[in-house]
Each structure stands twice: as C-alpha cells, then as structure tokens.
Design a protein around this motif. Structure first.
Motif, PDB file in Angstrom:
ATOM      1  N   GLU A  78      41.333  33.221  35.300  1.00 22.51           N
ATOM      2  CA  GLU A  78      40.438  34.324  34.949  1.00 22.51           C
ATOM      3  C   GLU A  78      39.370  34.538  36.018  1.00 22.51           C
ATOM      4  OE1 GLU A  78      38.778  34.465  31.087  1.00 22.51           O
ATOM      5  OE2 GLU A  78      40.712  34.377  30.050  1.00 22.51           O
ATOM      6  N   ALA A  79      38.906  33.458  36.641  1.00 19.68           N
ATOM      7  CA  ALA A  79      37.901  33.591  37.700  1.00 19.68           C
ATOM      8  C   ALA A  79      38.471  34.350  38.888  1.00 19.68           C
ATOM      9  CB  ALA A  79      37.420  32.207  38.139  1.00 19.68           C
ATOM     10  N   SER A  80      39.748  34.128  39.179  1.00 20.52           N
ATOM     11  CA  SER A  80      40.405  34.850  40.263  1.00 20.52           C
ATOM     12  C   SER A  80      40.479  36.336  39.971  1.00 20.52           C
ATOM     13  CB  SER A  80      41.836  34.322  40.428  1.00 20.52           C
ATOM     14  OG  SER A  80      41.944  33.457  41.457  1.00 20.52           O
ATOM     15  N   LEU A  81      40.809  36.664  38.725  1.00 22.15           N
ATOM     16  CA  LEU A  81      40.927  38.078  38.341  1.00 22.15           C
ATOM     17  C   LEU A  81      39.567  38.761  38.295  1.00 22.15           C
ATOM     18  CD1 LEU A  81      43.568  37.891  35.454  1.00 22.15           C
ATOM     19  CD2 LEU A  81      43.939  38.551  37.832  1.00 22.15           C
ATOM     20  N   ASP A  82      38.576  38.078  37.724  1.00 21.14           N
ATOM     21  CA  ASP A  82      37.268  38.712  37.478  1.00 21.14           C
ATOM     22  C   ASP A  82      36.354  38.691  38.702  1.00 21.14           C
ATOM     23  OD1 ASP A  82      38.156  39.107  34.916  1.00 21.14           O
ATOM     24  OD2 ASP A  82      37.092  37.379  34.076  1.00 21.14           O
ATOM     25  N   PHE A  83      36.419  37.614  39.507  1.00 23.56           N
ATOM     26  CA  PHE A  83      35.462  37.449  40.597  1.00 23.56           C
ATOM     27  C   PHE A  83      36.117  37.281  41.973  1.00 23.56           C
ATOM     28  CE2 PHE A  83      33.662  35.602  36.698  1.00 23.56           C
ATOM     29  CZ  PHE A  83      32.553  36.421  36.528  1.00 23.56           C
ATOM     30  N   GLY A  84      37.439  37.215  42.004  1.00 20.49           N
ATOM     31  CA  GLY A  84      38.125  37.023  43.276  1.00 20.49           C
ATOM     32  C   GLY A  84      37.933  35.642  43.857  1.00 20.49           C
ATOM     33  N   ASP A  85      37.520  34.698  43.035  1.00 19.80           N
ATOM     34  CA  ASP A  85      37.269  33.328  43.484  1.00 19.80           C
ATOM     35  C   ASP A  85      37.678  32.388  42.361  1.00 19.80           C
ATOM     36  OD1 ASP A  85      36.412  30.915  44.464  1.00 19.80           O
ATOM     37  OD2 ASP A  85      34.282  31.444  44.551  1.00 19.80           O
ATOM     38  N   SER A  86      38.763  31.660  42.553  1.00 15.34           N
ATOM     39  CA  SER A  86      39.272  30.786  41.491  1.00 15.34           C
ATOM     40  C   SER A  86      38.301  29.657  41.143  1.00 15.34           C
ATOM     41  CB  SER A  86      40.619  30.186  41.906  1.00 15.34           C
ATOM     42  OG  SER A  86      40.466  29.389  43.064  1.00 15.34           O
ATOM     43  N   ALA A  87      37.397  29.325  42.068  1.00 13.31           N
ATOM     44  CA  ALA A  87      36.443  28.227  41.839  1.00 13.31           C
ATOM     45  C   ALA A  87      35.070  28.737  41.404  1.00 13.31           C
ATOM     46  CB  ALA A  87      36.304  27.384  43.094  1.00 13.31           C
ATOM     47  N   TYR A  88      34.975  30.001  40.969  1.00 13.07           N
ATOM     48  CA  TYR A  88      33.681  30.592  40.622  1.00 13.07           C
ATOM     49  C   TYR A  88      32.956  29.780  39.545  1.00 13.07           C
ATOM     50  CZ  TYR A  88      30.286  33.898  38.713  1.00 13.07           C
ATOM     51  OH  TYR A  88      29.135  34.497  38.252  1.00 13.07           O
ATOM     52  N   TYR A  89      33.634  29.528  38.436  1.00 17.45           N
ATOM     53  CA  TYR A  89      33.011  28.776  37.341  1.00 17.45           C
ATOM     54  C   TYR A  89      32.763  27.323  37.748  1.00 17.45           C
ATOM     55  CZ  TYR A  89      34.080  32.699  34.235  1.00 17.45           C
ATOM     56  OH  TYR A  89      34.141  33.945  33.655  1.00 17.45           O
ATOM     57  N   LEU A  90      33.690  26.761  38.512  1.00 14.45           N
ATOM     58  CA  LEU A  90      33.542  25.371  38.956  1.00 14.45           C
ATOM     59  C   LEU A  90      32.291  25.196  39.809  1.00 14.45           C
ATOM     60  CD1 LEU A  90      34.628  22.476  39.368  1.00 14.45           C
ATOM     61  CD2 LEU A  90      35.922  23.355  41.324  1.00 14.45           C
ATOM     62  N   LYS A  91      32.059  26.120  40.736  1.00 16.86           N
ATOM     63  CA  LYS A  91      30.897  26.019  41.619  1.00 16.86           C
ATOM     64  C   LYS A  91      29.591  26.081  40.832  1.00 16.86           C
ATOM     65  CE  LYS A  91      33.246  28.097  45.613  1.00 16.86           C
ATOM     66  NZ  LYS A  91      33.369  29.334  46.443  1.00 16.86           N
ATOM     67  N   LYS A  92      29.518  27.031  39.898  1.00 17.93           N
ATOM     68  CA  LYS A  92      28.291  27.171  39.106  1.00 17.93           C
ATOM     69  C   LYS A  92      28.045  25.947  38.234  1.00 17.93           C
ATOM     70  CE  LYS A  92      26.829  31.055  37.623  1.00 17.93           C
ATOM     71  NZ  LYS A  92      26.608  32.314  36.863  1.00 17.93           N
ATOM     72  N   GLN A  93      29.121  25.432  37.636  1.00 19.10           N
ATOM     73  CA  GLN A  93      28.972  24.259  36.774  1.00 19.10           C
ATOM     74  C   GLN A  93      28.629  23.023  37.591  1.00 19.10           C
ATOM     75  OE1 GLN A  93      28.799  24.490  33.661  1.00 19.10           O
ATOM     76  NE2 GLN A  93      29.321  22.550  32.675  1.00 19.10           N
ATOM     77  N   ALA A  94      29.215  22.900  38.784  1.00 17.89           N
ATOM     78  CA  ALA A  94      28.925  21.748  39.650  1.00 17.89           C
ATOM     79  C   ALA A  94      27.463  21.744  40.074  1.00 17.89           C
ATOM     80  CB  ALA A  94      29.844  21.768  40.876  1.00 17.89           C
ATOM     81  N   GLN A  95      26.924  22.922  40.383  1.00 15.43           N
ATOM     82  CA  GLN A  95      25.514  23.018  40.751  1.00 15.43           C
ATOM     83  C   GLN A  95      24.613  22.584  39.604  1.00 15.43           C
ATOM     84  OE1 GLN A  95      25.054  27.100  41.967  1.00 15.43           O
ATOM     85  NE2 GLN A  95      26.118  26.804  43.921  1.00 15.43           N
ATOM     86  N   ALA A  96      24.925  23.080  38.395  1.00 10.17           N
ATOM     87  CA  ALA A  96      24.137  22.713  37.218  1.00 10.17           C
ATOM     88  C   ALA A  96      24.255  21.222  36.926  1.00 10.17           C
ATOM     89  CB  ALA A  96      24.599  23.529  35.997  1.00 10.17           C
TER      90      ALA A  96
END
Length: 387
Positions: free
Chosen positions: A43-61
């Motif tokens: 879903e991150a790939s479809l919505d944001f063009g980045d498959s690691a979008y959610y992973l990056k945000k969660q890793a930062q938090a």
C-alpha cells in the motif's frame, strides 16, 4: 578487622536491572518493524511511491522513543510524583485542543494534533493517568480501601475517558484508560467483592445492549457502534460494509494454518484488509507466520507482563508498584482487546497491538512508560551474599 570488611563486601547491595525485559522490548520493536514493512510495503508503494514509507516513519518514532525510554529510566521515578496534577491537566488540555485548528483528521477520525509533529493526545493521556493515579492512590492511603474511596477514585478517571470518547470518538481508548485506572485501584485495595459486582454489572449492561441490537431495537441507523455489533454477530451479512475488515482478517488467520505462508507472502495485505498495518496487523502475523508465530508473539507479551509483575512485587514503595501496575494494565489490556477484535471475539473497536502496529505517538509514549518501569526496577536493591 579484615573479617568485618569482608562481610561488608559480601552484604553489599547491588542495583537491579531487568535484562530480560529489555530484551523482550527490543525484540518486539524489531519484530514490529519487520512486520510493518511486510504488511505496509504494497500500500505504501501505491499511495506514496515508496514501499518503506511507513517503515521509515515508525523507525524514526521508535528511535526517538528509545532515547526517551533511557532518559526516563535514569531519572528517579519519585520526581514524577510532583507532576501528578499537571499530568492530569495536560492530558485534558491536549484532548480539548483536538477541537481547535491544531486538530486534524486521518481516515475520517479527528484524533491528532499538529504541533510541529503529529501527536495523538489519547496516548499522552494513558501515561498521564498512570502517573496521576499512582500518586493519588498513595496520597489518600487507606481511604482507597473503602467503598467511598474506590468510587471517588474511579470517578476522577471518568472526565478523561469521557473527553476521549466524545471529542476523539475513540471508544476503545476510553475503555483502556478507564481499565488502567480500574486495575490500579483494584491492586491497591484488599476487598474484591465490590469489583466483582461492578464487573458483573458492566458485563450485564453490555449483554443487554447486544441483545437489543440482535432483536433489532437498536440499529446502525441510530449509531455506527450498533452497526459494529451487528457486524460482529453476523459478519457474513455485512461482508461488503462493516463486516468486511473482520471477514478478511479471519480469512488471513485461517489461511495461515500452523506455520504460515512465510514472511512477506500474505495475500490479504494486498488491499484486502484496509489499513492492515494498524489494528489488523495480528491477522497478517497469523497468515505469514501461522499459529506458531502468533503464539510466539503472544508468549513474548506474556513474559513482558510477568517481568512487570516481578518489578511491581519488589518495588521500593507503593507509588513505584502502582506505576508498574498501570503500565502492565495498559499493555495487557491492549494486547487482549486487539487479539479479541482480530479474531471477532468482541466487536471491532480499532485497538492497536503494542510495539507492532503502526503509530508514532503510541510507540513513543509506550516506551516512555517502559522507561518508568525500568526506573522503578533500578531502585530495587539486591543484597549480594556471594563472594
């Protein structure tokens, strides 16, 4: 003289540190990040063009939360007792701010604040209530053991729960907040009869509501929450509406069987389960890792609860014990309710799985709470009688 010094060395007190708890927390965090990427990459790939979008945000938090956890761990937890009332007031104020221009909606729910970073006030309130009620129960002392004291204490928790329910329309979090307070008061009182009566009364009220929905007296036209009960009772009848997410989660659990399809091999995460990275992540764990993997995750949570229980039983004082009980209640309630929702044991209420579901505010404040537990644990003294 040398014998006296030798005995002093043998009886020297050591500070306790729970390495088992630290390992469990780090394991759950790392496992959560792996599963988050597996669940959300499509879903991150479809919505944001980045498959690691959610992973990056969660890793930062997560990294930010770990820093705060170690900072809180190093601070004497007795300092937070002075901030009990501010913790209550700040919790209420932040929830009220959701009504201002600082508040914003995500997926139709207005539960977040934009204060430079995204903040969910309900997560602040959970930690705030733990600090406030640990201090309050200690302040009133034996009065909490009376029926009047119990009622008065529980009523103090009602305003925050009601604010969460009415302003953010988040029933599950309101239940968890009140459940945390309930468990803290329950542990502080020796008489259990009143609690069994209260628990039975709440169960009876819930049963009446379910019966009224089943008979058609209360319908989804009157409240969307009644619609969720309808879907819970008969998800197949609402397969295209309110029962869709639940049915897809059950399909995921069933298809995983004992050992699962393999990490990353889920089919249900490919758009079938909406927002699978949030409250339905446990269903994908079951699909990819099977009953064995899901059981292992639940075992990790069970060990974490056990370690919290050990710290609470050996805490230096009642205040420290109640802080740990509050954190333990928070984690256990959220795990139990999340699994119950995913398996359709209770109606869908949108409860996330601690450390694993996506949510920056949730993981940061949960790690702050774990920091409080470590702070209490560090005050436990072990007498070394060895050589």
């Amino acid at each position: 003289m040398s014998d006296v010094r030798g005995r002093r060395k043998k009886n020297k007190e050591k500070t306790f540190f729970d390495y088992t708890m630290l390992f469990i927390v780090l394991f759950l965090l790392c496992f959560g990040l792996v599963m988050l990427y597996s669940v959300s990459s499509y879903e991150a790939s479809l919505d944001f063009g980045d498959s690691a979008y959610y992973l990056k945000k969660q890793a930062q938090a997560t990294l930010f939360g770990l820093v705060l956890m170690f900072v809180v761990m190093m601070v004497d937890y007795h300092i937070w007792r002075k901030l009990a009332i501010p913790a209550y007031l700040v919790s209420a104020a932040l929830i009220l701010l959701v009504l201002t221009p600082l508040g914003y909606e995500v997926n139709g729910a207005r539960r977040w604040l934009n204060v430079g970073i995204s903040l969910q006030p309900a997560e602040v309130a959970k930690a705030g209530m733990i600090l406030f009620f640990a201090a309050y129960v200690c302040k009133i002392g034996r009065n909490v053991q009376t029926l009047k004291g119990v009622i008065k204490t529980l009523l103090l928790g009602v305003p925050i729960s009601v604010l969460v329910l009415t302003i953010t329309e988040n029933l599950s979090t309101a239940i968890i907040i009140f459940g945390i307070i309930f468990m803290m008061v329950f542990v502080a009182t020796p008489n259990y009869k009143e609690y069994f009566i209260l628990g039975f009364s709440l169960f009876a009220v819930a049963a009446v509501f379910v019966l009224l929905v089943k008979k058609g007296v209360l319908t989804s036209e009157q409240s969307y929450r009644f619609g969720r009960i309808e879907a819970w009772l008969n998800p197949e009848a609402y397969a295209s509406t309110t029962g869709f997410q639940t049915l897809q989660a059950l399909y995921a659990i069933g298809s995983g069987e004992v050992f699962g399809k393999g990490l990353g091999q889920s089919m249900q995460k490919l758009g079938f389960i909406p927002e699978a990275q949030n409250d339905m992540v446990f269903s994908i764990i079951c699909e990819e890792l099977g009953l064995f993997g899901a059981g292992a995750v639940l075992l990790m949570f069970l060990i974490l609860i056990w370690r919290c229980l050990v710290v609470a039983n050996n805490a230096e004082d009642m205040y420290g014990a109640l802080i740990v009980v509050g954190v333990m209640a928070h984690i256990s309630l959220q795990v139990i309710l999340n699994v119950a929702v995913v398996t359709n044991t209770i109606p869908n209420t949108g409860i996330t799985l601690p450390f694993i579901s996506y949510g920056g505010s949730a993981v940061v404040f949960l790690l702050i709470e774990i920091g409080l537990v470590f702070s209490v644990a560090r005050r436990i003294k072990l007498r070394n009688s060895g050589e």
